[in-house]
Design a protein around this motif. Sequence first.
Motif, mmCIF file in Angstrom:
data_model
loop_
_atom_site.group_PDB
_atom_site.id
_atom_site.type_symbol
_atom_site.label_atom_id
_atom_site.label_comp_id
_atom_site.label_asym_id
_atom_site.label_seq_id
_atom_site.Cartn_x
_atom_site.Cartn_y
_atom_site.Cartn_z
ATOM 1 N N LYS A 1 0.830 -1.194 0.000
ATOM 2 C CA LYS A 1 0.000 0.000 0.000
ATOM 3 C C LYS A 1 0.865 1.245 0.000
ATOM 4 O O LYS A 1 1.846 1.324 0.744
ATOM 5 C CB LYS A 1 -0.924 0.021 1.215
ATOM 6 N N VAL A 2 0.464 2.193 -0.872
ATOM 7 C CA VAL A 2 1.193 3.467 -0.938
ATOM 8 C C VAL A 2 0.218 4.601 -0.679
ATOM 9 O O VAL A 2 -0.981 4.495 -0.978
ATOM 10 C CB VAL A 2 1.886 3.656 -2.303
ATOM 11 N N PHE A 3 0.727 5.655 -0.100
ATOM 12 C CA PHE A 3 -0.077 6.827 0.241
ATOM 13 C C PHE A 3 0.298 7.975 -0.685
ATOM 14 O O PHE A 3 1.487 8.296 -0.843
ATOM 15 C CB PHE A 3 0.179 7.211 1.704
ATOM 16 N N VAL A 4 -0.698 8.560 -1.325
ATOM 17 C CA VAL A 4 -0.472 9.690 -2.224
ATOM 18 C C VAL A 4 -0.829 10.966 -1.473
ATOM 19 O O VAL A 4 -1.970 11.125 -1.010
ATOM 20 C CB VAL A 4 -1.333 9.561 -3.501
ATOM 21 N N ASN B 1 -5.581 18.120 -1.074
ATOM 22 C CA ASN B 1 -5.988 16.758 -0.720
ATOM 23 C C ASN B 1 -7.320 16.382 -1.363
ATOM 24 O O ASN B 1 -7.514 15.239 -1.799
ATOM 25 C CB ASN B 1 -6.092 16.613 0.802
ATOM 26 N N SER B 2 -8.263 17.336 -1.426
ATOM 27 C CA SER B 2 -9.554 17.070 -2.091
ATOM 28 C C SER B 2 -9.334 16.793 -3.564
ATOM 29 O O SER B 2 -9.970 15.918 -4.155
ATOM 30 C CB SER B 2 -10.492 18.277 -1.898
ATOM 31 N N PHE B 3 -8.405 17.534 -4.155
ATOM 32 C CA PHE B 3 -8.097 17.304 -5.564
ATOM 33 C C PHE B 3 -7.508 15.913 -5.769
ATOM 34 O O PHE B 3 -7.847 15.203 -6.719
ATOM 35 C CB PHE B 3 -7.127 18.389 -6.048
ATOM 36 N N LEU B 4 -6.638 15.475 -4.834
ATOM 37 C CA LEU B 4 -6.023 14.154 -4.957
ATOM 38 C C LEU B 4 -7.063 13.029 -4.867
ATOM 39 O O LEU B 4 -6.970 12.026 -5.567
ATOM 40 C CB LEU B 4 -4.960 13.964 -3.879
ATOM 41 N N GLN B 5 -8.073 13.202 -3.979
ATOM 42 C CA GLN B 5 -9.099 12.170 -3.852
ATOM 43 C C GLN B 5 -9.856 11.969 -5.159
ATOM 44 O O GLN B 5 -10.271 10.866 -5.489
ATOM 45 C CB GLN B 5 -10.073 12.544 -2.730
ATOM 46 N N ASN B 6 -10.022 13.038 -5.890
ATOM 47 C CA ASN B 6 -10.707 12.934 -7.173
ATOM 48 C C ASN B 6 -9.812 12.377 -8.271
ATOM 49 O O ASN B 6 -10.300 11.829 -9.255
ATOM 50 C CB ASN B 6 -11.229 14.318 -7.607
ATOM 51 N N THR C 1 -5.670 -0.752 -7.163
ATOM 52 C CA THR C 1 -6.993 -0.214 -6.845
ATOM 53 C C THR C 1 -6.852 0.873 -5.803
ATOM 54 O O THR C 1 -5.848 0.952 -5.067
ATOM 55 C CB THR C 1 -7.922 -1.312 -6.294
ATOM 56 N N SER C 2 -7.877 1.710 -5.747
ATOM 57 C CA SER C 2 -7.904 2.773 -4.750
ATOM 58 C C SER C 2 -9.260 2.751 -4.059
ATOM 59 O O SER C 2 -10.288 2.955 -4.718
ATOM 60 C CB SER C 2 -7.679 4.143 -5.404
ATOM 61 N N THR D 1 -10.426 7.742 -0.563
ATOM 62 C CA THR D 1 -9.106 7.685 0.072
ATOM 63 C C THR D 1 -8.058 8.108 -0.943
ATOM 64 O O THR D 1 -8.330 8.231 -2.144
ATOM 65 C CB THR D 1 -8.764 6.266 0.576
ATOM 66 N N VAL D 2 -6.856 8.312 -0.451
ATOM 67 C CA VAL D 2 -5.723 8.625 -1.323
ATOM 68 C C VAL D 2 -4.690 7.511 -1.205
ATOM 69 O O VAL D 2 -3.483 7.744 -1.322
ATOM 70 C CB VAL D 2 -5.119 9.995 -0.969
#
Length: 484
Positions: free
Chosen positions: A44-47, A62-67, A105-106, A110-111
């Motif tokens: 698992k990696v965290f973006v 962070n909101s942009f990354l979730q999308n 998968t994501s 989540t990010v």
Amino acid sequence: MEFHDYIRAIRKGWIFIVIFTLLGVATAAVLSIVRTPEYQSTSKVFVSVQSMGSISDLTQGNSFLQNQVQSYADVVNTPLVLQPVIDTLGLDMSVSDLSSTIVATSPSDTVIVEITAANPNPEDAARIANAVASSFESAVGNLVPPNAEGVTPVKITVLQAASVPALPSSPNVPLFVAVGTLVGLVIGLGLAISRYIFDTRIRNEHDVEAITDAPIVGGIAFDARTPQNPLVLRDDPRSPRAESFRTLRTNLQFVGVGNESHSFVLTSSVPGEGKSTTSANLAIAMALSGQRVVIVDADMRKPRLADYLGVEGAVGLTDVLVGRADPSDVIVRWGDTNLYVLPAGRIPPNPSELLGSAAMVELIESLEKSFDIALFDAPPLLPVTDAAILATKTGGALLMVAAGRAHKNQVRGAISTLANVGAKVAGVVMTMLPTKGPDSYGYGRYGYGYGYGYGIDEPAPVVVDTDDDTPRKRSKRSKAPVGR
């Protein structure tokens, strides 16, 4: 189909259901054994977003990354990420081959990107998953250039390194067996129901009731000994099969109530449905009840009654109809009973014409006056028209329907043949009913069952020779009081 039809189909086709269910289980077990085990390991990696701005800027990032995180997950299966893995680990496979073993998968909202690698070797699965995560981290750094401050906006951090799995993820034996069982069960049920729907043979009274409104007046169970012992009322009078003929006799008392005619034609759709044996045993049962009965072998193509009843059949119905003999001269008494037999005599070239002649009408009227009941054993309806012609001159036809032998279209054809000439079906007698299975012979409906045996008021018929009183099968000849 109604619910009880499905139940009957399942009961009749249970062997298919069992066989295919077992085949499904066996197939699943074999596939589980022969299939190479496959192990899966996940890293698992965290973006995240790196920003030198305010907390508000970080939150928006962070909101942009979730999308957009799914777009980063799609990068995992590209050559940009996988080719370095192949080079680093020295894998003997192409990018497309490696990509088919990698799933990225994501989870929603989540990010986090989960990278799962599958391989027959558990150590290789863990090594590949960790190598892909490391290569993904480098690839994203190259894809997203640093900003003006020299900071890379997107950062990949390994949250969880892949570990060596202890158990294979595939094959999942319980799941394989469950799916195999379900598939086999569905196929078995489908075959059982299809076999029932497309079965064209008459199996039980339900099939008969779907074809005609004529009452089912009796049912005779199948007996493999019938060809050798056709007269069950003589040879085995206490058997349930003998009792079924007595029940048939009783039921016939309610057929055609108010009808002046006291004669019936016994026939069938096709040969081999037990017409003649039923005629002979029914005549004996009626005679034993005290009625004066005459049975006429009107099958002038393949007569059998004379052989079954053990009487001389050289002279008979044919001679009466052409005027060579008087009925009282050729009708013989069967033993010491009230049963009288008129054999067919010699086979004529024109049986249909003889049965439809004025002489036949005169004979029927004479027999009805002289006897309580007259039975005519006639040929099958579909091959020839003899029985249909004769049925128009009597009280109706008793149609024999052999379970498992007669087809539905044959029975429909026989009933149509009678209807076309204005004759009626007085009743249906089911013959050759099975003694086991869902369509087994129901003694509760057509007979009295095993608990009751032979009635004490009806002694077993004994045919006695006129010379030495020794019991034997052949009847003595005596004239019957029949006028013309």
